[in-house]
Enzyme design. Structure first.
Site, mmCIF file in Angstrom:
data_model
loop_
_atom_site.group_PDB
_atom_site.id
_atom_site.type_symbol
_atom_site.label_atom_id
_atom_site.label_comp_id
_atom_site.label_asym_id
_atom_site.label_seq_id
_atom_site.Cartn_x
_atom_site.Cartn_y
_atom_site.Cartn_z
ATOM 1 N N ARG A 174 0.611 -0.646 0.149
ATOM 2 C CA ARG A 174 0.240 -0.523 0.073
ATOM 3 C C ARG A 174 0.659 1.387 -0.045
ATOM 4 O O ARG A 174 0.321 2.469 0.559
ATOM 5 C CB ARG A 174 -0.900 0.090 1.260
ATOM 6 N N SER A 222 -10.966 0.390 2.629
ATOM 7 C CA SER A 222 -10.565 0.692 4.004
ATOM 8 C C SER A 222 -9.824 1.474 4.419
ATOM 9 O O SER A 222 -9.358 2.432 3.342
ATOM 10 C CB SER A 222 -9.852 -0.234 3.145
ATOM 11 N N GLU A 292 -4.348 4.365 5.194
ATOM 12 C CA GLU A 292 -5.014 3.835 3.931
ATOM 13 C C GLU A 292 -5.185 5.604 3.378
ATOM 14 O O GLU A 292 -4.489 5.466 1.940
ATOM 15 C CB GLU A 292 -5.763 2.866 3.246
#
Length: 306
Positions: A174, A222, A292
């Site tokens: 990520r 998310s 994130e």
């Protein structure tokens, strides 16, 4: 003649707006205004616009507005919405697909599966565009974007286009680190031909995601990366935070790694809830959750005092 002039003005107003509310353009449906918002009609329009900008003006590119929180004080500089201008997808043959940065990842997944190319189903679990997926190495269902990247096209602030390769970037879970002041225009993906995949398999994955996640409600997807060897959602739930609210923002009862704009939440509500979740999980389990979500702009107070 007057009607023609007005039509042109209307088209320009659609492309370029001042003080544009970013709540209209983010999946959280909240946030302040962008000083300038630009939606280019095509790639040439985009590159010409970038080239004429003052180098000192901040620039932010967005696609579907997922994984993005715009603070209530708004965004200085220019926000460029690239979904229309960079929305092309092309089959190059031999398992190679070229997708513009504005292509929704779900569209890329379907395009590949119909051609028996893979692994590509995982893109259906990414709620953003190819550009956003490239920028953060987005993934789902065990797959990650950069595992399939052969090369990318980028533009710098002068509107100069060049091709780059995975070795030009430091890619991790990520996160992607690459040259500054460059933005993704497209990517060439390499997939395996005659891959064991089907639209039924893709639908099953989408149904699984729909069953486990609060799709259809205002969220960013998310919020946190999964820590090594664990899951952010498990830690948040174990900390007793499902249903915890800050203003109009609430931790989803369905999936603890989602924060929902349940009741006209401000960006400050959401950011406060993110901070509370992080501090609670840290205190309970000693784990530092890493967001994130990309947060841009200024708090409302800072804007009011400016």
């Amino acid at each position: 003649m007057a009607a023609q002039r007005n039509d042109g003005n209307n088209r320009n107003a659609e492309r370029l707006r001042q003080a544009e509310p970013m709540a209209r353009h983010t999946s959280w449906r909240t946030g302040g205004v962008a000083d300038t918002w630009f939606r280019p009609v095509d790639r040439a329009d985009l590159l010409a616009f970038i080239a004429q900008l003052d180098p000192a003006v901040p620039v932010h590119w967005i696609g579907l507005g997922s994984n993005l929180l715009v603070r209530d004080g708004g965004v200085r500089g220019v926000v460029i919405a690239v979904q229309d201008a960079l929305g092309d997808i092309e089959d190059l043959g031999q398992g190679r697909i070229r997708a513009g940065a504005g292509v929704a990842c779900t569209i890329l997944a379907r395009y590949c599966v119909r051609r028996q190319l893979g692994p590509a189903e995982f893109f259906a679990g990414i709620p953003g565009t190819v550009g956003g997926a490239l920028a953060m190495n987005a993934g789902a269902f065990g797959g990650e974007t950069w595992q399939q990247v052969e090369s990318v096209e980028v533009s710098n602030r002068q509107g100069i286009v060049r091709r780059r390769f995975p070795d030009d970037y430091k890619v991790g879970y990520r996160q992607v680190v690459g040259p500054r002041d460059e933005w993704f225009l497209s990517a060439d993906f390499q997939f395996t031909e005659n891959f064991a995949t089907s639209m039924d398999r893709l639908k099953a994955l989408v149904d699984e995601r729909r069953a486990k996640q609060p799709l259809g409600l205002p969220s960013c997807g998310s919020v946190f990366r999964n820590p090594p060897g664990d899951y952010a959602a498990r830690l948040i739930e174990a900390a007793g935070l499902k249903g915890f609210a800050s203003g109009g923002a609430v931790v989803s009862e369905k999936h603890a790694n989602f924060i929902i704009n349940a009741d006209d939440a401000s960006a400050a509500d959401i950011e406060s809830l993110i901070a509370h979740v992080r501090s609670t999980v840290k205190a309970r389990f000693g784990v530092e959750l890493v967001p994130e979500v990309h947060i841009i702009g200024e708090p409302a107070k800072a804007r009011d005092e400016a």
